[in-house]
Design a protein around this motif. Structure first.
Motif, PDB file in Angstrom:
ATOM      1  N   TYR A  79     132.131  14.592  35.037  1.00  0.00           N
ATOM      2  CA  TYR A  79     132.000  15.653  36.041  1.00  0.00           C
ATOM      3  C   TYR A  79     131.442  16.910  35.376  1.00  0.00           C
ATOM      4  O   TYR A  79     131.652  17.142  34.184  1.00  0.00           O
ATOM      5  N   GLY A  80     130.763  17.734  36.171  1.00  0.00           N
ATOM      6  CA  GLY A  80     130.065  18.888  35.605  1.00  0.00           C
ATOM      7  C   GLY A  80     130.832  20.177  35.649  1.00  0.00           C
ATOM      8  O   GLY A  80     130.215  21.246  35.510  1.00  0.00           O
ATOM      9  N   ASP A  81     132.170  20.148  35.819  1.00  0.00           N
ATOM     10  CA  ASP A  81     132.928  21.393  35.913  1.00  0.00           C
ATOM     11  C   ASP A  81     132.845  22.196  34.623  1.00  0.00           C
ATOM     12  O   ASP A  81     132.683  23.424  34.645  1.00  0.00           O
ATOM     13  N   ASP A  82     132.984  21.524  33.474  1.00  0.00           N
ATOM     14  CA  ASP A  82     132.960  22.243  32.199  1.00  0.00           C
ATOM     15  C   ASP A  82     131.559  22.759  31.862  1.00  0.00           C
ATOM     16  O   ASP A  82     131.417  23.611  30.973  1.00  0.00           O
ATOM     17  N   TRP A  83     130.529  22.241  32.529  1.00  0.00           N
ATOM     18  CA  TRP A  83     129.149  22.626  32.226  1.00  0.00           C
ATOM     19  C   TRP A  83     128.647  23.748  33.127  1.00  0.00           C
ATOM     20  O   TRP A  83     127.464  24.139  33.034  1.00  0.00           O
ATOM     21  N   ALA A  84     129.489  24.249  34.037  1.00  0.00           N
ATOM     22  CA  ALA A  84     129.032  25.252  35.000  1.00  0.00           C
ATOM     23  C   ALA A  84     128.401  26.483  34.346  1.00  0.00           C
ATOM     24  O   ALA A  84     127.351  26.960  34.793  1.00  0.00           O
ATOM     25  N   PRO A  85     128.969  27.074  33.258  1.00  0.00           N
ATOM     26  CA  PRO A  85     128.315  28.247  32.660  1.00  0.00           C
ATOM     27  C   PRO A  85     126.949  27.946  32.056  1.00  0.00           C
ATOM     28  O   PRO A  85     126.128  28.860  31.890  1.00  0.00           O
ATOM     29  N   THR A  87     124.776  25.553  33.295  1.00  0.00           N
ATOM     30  CA  THR A  87     123.892  24.903  34.260  1.00  0.00           C
ATOM     31  C   THR A  87     122.601  25.671  34.521  1.00  0.00           C
ATOM     32  O   THR A  87     121.549  25.051  34.682  1.00  0.00           O
ATOM     33  N   SER A  90     119.583  24.400  32.335  1.00  0.00           N
ATOM     34  CA  SER A  90     119.415  22.962  32.143  1.00  0.00           C
ATOM     35  C   SER A  90     117.953  22.647  31.834  1.00  0.00           C
ATOM     36  O   SER A  90     117.045  23.416  32.140  1.00  0.00           O
ATOM     37  N   TYR A 111     125.168  15.768  28.871  1.00  0.00           N
ATOM     38  CA  TYR A 111     125.464  15.607  30.304  1.00  0.00           C
ATOM     39  C   TYR A 111     124.138  15.435  31.036  1.00  0.00           C
ATOM     40  O   TYR A 111     123.286  16.335  31.024  1.00  0.00           O
ATOM     41  N   ASP A 113     122.252  14.457  34.684  1.00  0.00           N
ATOM     42  CA  ASP A 113     122.418  14.383  36.140  1.00  0.00           C
ATOM     43  C   ASP A 113     121.125  13.829  36.714  1.00  0.00           C
ATOM     44  O   ASP A 113     120.085  14.485  36.683  1.00  0.00           O
ATOM     45  N   ARG A 186     125.761  10.553  37.356  1.00  0.00           N
ATOM     46  CA  ARG A 186     125.912  11.464  36.231  1.00  0.00           C
ATOM     47  C   ARG A 186     126.515  10.708  35.051  1.00  0.00           C
ATOM     48  O   ARG A 186     127.417   9.884  35.240  1.00  0.00           O
TER      49      ARG A 186
END
Length: 667
Positions: A79-85, A87, A90, A111, A113, A186
């Motif tokens: 899941y991409g929650d930890d990658w939000a800052p 994103t 990308s 990660y 997608d 993902r």
């Protein structure tokens, strides 16, 4: 002196001095900018050459993958929650998705997608895995690489299938997390950071085809502390330096933007800074893109330097009244662009000099502008008064139906306004005379034609009596005698119609308005028309709420009578009629539609003129139709500030009255 020369003289007095001073200050500011830009670009070129000579750790040529630093621990769960800052920065992945890379002290995180609504599923160890949706991951170290096949038939933990023999220093076994939804899938995984210096990732889609095992490897680059130290030894005081990859990724930076201090008297205020940005520094860009601490600067200047051409940019400074000059130059080694060096330097000299020159300009021209402004105000006041008198005279003449009420003002003036007043006077005299002629034409014609018509009618009567008394009228002469009588009757009706039209115009113009509910007026007319419709169907469509308008209800009822009489004569037995009222943004709209033949295209523009009729010619002995009904409808609509229109429907015709209401009289 003519009015044109007066206005030109006033404009020159007020605009010549400020325009000249503004151009001078702007040119001075431009020259100062160009000098600073050339000096900073020369410094940036020297620093770029020094980085090459000292063998600084520059990025390799060509495409690279940028690895960002992970501020917080990343959980590998797909899941991409930890990658939000991370994103917003990308990296594109084969035009099918995006890739994010991050690292901490021990691990390299990946990660991916991938977007796609249709998928073919298979596990990595299935025989059909190469024909299903999958990723090919290549890990490289020291010039050697090993590929892995990542595929899954369901979400969850997957084990990558090695496609190449083992390589010393690279992972022997690789696991990843696979998650998917209706928009795609993902993949998230991690590998030991010290074991990888190059990476390749390819997306295979069975719908597009291609080599299912092909993958291109790219070097991994990240923020370099050794390169930052090397850059710090070369950077100038008060200059912020950054080294970027050709794609704009931040590799090293050093220094800070130090805005030169000023004395309290030299500190520009908010108004001076606003004037500088508005009048002189129209090429100063926004500072948001450059001041953020972001891993990538993808500006036009960076792209231009990546192509081998130096570029400069002026932007707003963080301190009030300051500007920042940025110079981007390519870092070239062996004929290839290995990076971009970006230098930024803050300055207050340019705004201060421009503001001082502007202050001197304002003090010099203030007196001239004050005197010229007073002259202009007096001249404009006198001109507006004269034009107002001319307007009032024209309005009085319009209220009197084009006739002048007393002498026209300012006809003795010698300038252009005097010429205009004399032209208006002659125009209104001609219009007034022509209006009087038209107003009395109908009555004059009816008066002059009555006597000849009476003579012709009496002569026909005497001739008929004489021939009948002597039995001398041939049988063939009787139809001609009857046609002559019909012609005389039609001429008499036309003469009476002209007199009646003149009386109707005066009656409509003299109607007194009042506040009435149009719903009740139209409902009463519809109920009165229903018995007259006979075998025809009459439908009345009215709004639920009252519709109040300042109007003459008897005129509106008269116009509807004319429209209903006209529609009734064209509607066949068993046909339909529809009377509708609706509110509009400008007032109200009344429409009477009926089933019948369409309107001829040639008559659309003349339909509401006087003495125009579309009905069949009357047979001998019938009363002629004079064509005044629709003319009355037009007069009523114009009296209420609206228009009368007609249009064809699929199986009939619709006549529309657009009413704005009559003006209220002032007490």
């Amino acid at each position: 002196m003519s009015l044109r020369h007066k206005l030109l003289l006033v404009a020159l007095c007020t605009l010549a001095l400020p325009a000249t001073g503004w151009l001078y200050v702007r040119q001075m500011e431009t020259l100062l900018r160009e000098g600073q830009a050339q000096a900073l670009t020369a410094s940036a070129r020297a620093m770029a050459r020094s980085l090459v000579v000292t063998d600084a750790p520059l990025p390799p040529a060509g495409p690279v993958w940028y690895v960002q630093s992970a501020a917080n621990p990343i959980t590998v769960d797909g899941y991409g929650d930890d990658w939000a800052p991370l994103t917003p920065w990308s990296q594109p992945l084969d035009n099918r998705g995006k890739l994010l890379l991050a690292q901490d002290a021990e691990w390299l995180y990946l990660y991916a997608d991938v977007r796609g609504a249709l998928r073919t599923r298979a596990d990595a160890d299935d025989a059909t895995a190469l024909r299903a949706d999958h990723l090919v991951l290549s890990l490289g170290k020291g010039g050697q690489s090993r590929r892995f096949l990542i595929a899954s038939s369901a979400p969850g933990l997957v084990t990558a299938l090695p496609l190449d023999p083992p390589v010393e220093g690279l992972p022997a076994r690789l696991t990843a997390q696979w998650q998917e939804d209706g928009s795609g899938y993902r993949v998230e995984l991690r590998v030991p950071r010290n074991n990888v210096d190059a990476l390749g990732l390819a997306v295979f889609d069975p719908a597009t085809g291609g080599d299912p095992e092909a993958v291109k490897s790219r070097p991994l680059v990240t923020y370099s502390t050794p390169l930052s130290k090397e850059l710090g030894l070369l950077a100038l005081d008060g200059v912020q330096a950054r080294v970027l990859a050709p794609q704009g990724w931040l590799l090293a930076q050093t220094g800070r933007l130090n805005t030169p201090a000023t004395t309290p008297g030299e500190q520009p205020g908010w108004f001076a800074a606003l004037v500088y940005r508005s009048l002189f520094a129209n090429r100063v860009d926004d500072a948001e893109l450059w001041t953020q601490d972001v891993p990538r600067l993808d500006g036009a200047q960076v792209r231009e330097a990546s192509d081998g051409r130096p570029a400069t940019l002026w932007r707003q400074g963080e301190a009030r009244g300051s500007v920042v000059l940025a110079a981007a130059v390519p870092i070239e080694r062996d004929g290839q662009v290995r990076g971009v060096l970006l230098l930024e330097q803050a300055s207050r000299a340019v705004p201060l000099l421009a503001n001082r020159a502007l202050l001197g300009l304002l003090l010099t021209s203030f007196g001239v502008l004050l005197v010229a402004g007073a002259i202009l105000l007096i001249f404009a006041t006198r001109l507006s008064i004269r034009l107002g008198r001319l307007r009032d005279a024209a309005e009085r003449a319009q209220l009197n139906d084009g006739r002048l009420d007393g002498p026209f003002p300012m006809t003795a003036a010698e300038d252009e306004i005097g010429d205009l007043a004399r032209s208006f006077e002659r125009l209104f005299e001609v219009v007034g005379g022509y209006t009087d002629y038209l107003r009395t034409l109908a009555s004059k014609l009816s008066h002059e034609l009555n006597t000849p018509l009476a003579i012709v009618k009496s002569s026909l009567d005497n001739l008929e009596h004489a021939l009948q008394a002597g039995n001398a009228m041939p049988p063939d002469a009787q139809p001609y005698m009857q046609r002559a009588r019909d012609g005389v009757a039609r001429l008499g009706a036309l003469v009476r119609a002209m007199s009646e039209a003149s009386r109707m115009e005066r009656a409509i113009a003299a109607a007194e308005p009042e506040d009435v509910d149009l719903v009740e007026v139209v409902r009463g007319c519809g109920e009165a028309y229903r018995p007259l419709a006979g075998t025809r169907r009459l439908e009345t469509v009215l709004p639920d709420e009252p519709l109040t308008m300042h109007c003459a209800p008897e005129l509106i009822a008269q116009a509807l009578d004319k429209l209903f009489d006209n529609a009734l004569s064209f509607t066949p037995d068993g046909g339909w009629l529809r009377l509708a009222l609706r509110a509009t943004s400008f007032g109200a709209e009344i429409e009477l539609a009926n089933q019948g033949p369409p309107l001829p295209a040639a008559m659309q523009g003349r339909l509401f003129d006087s003495l125009v009729s579309l009905r069949d010619k009357a047979t001998p002995g019938d009363a002629p139709h004079l064509g005044l009904g629709l003319y009355v409808v037009r007069l009523v609509a114009e009296r209420h500030g609206g228009v009368a229109m007609a249009r064809n429907l699929e199986d009939g015709v619709a006549f529309t009255l657009q009413l704005h209401g009559m003006p209220r009289q002032r007490l």
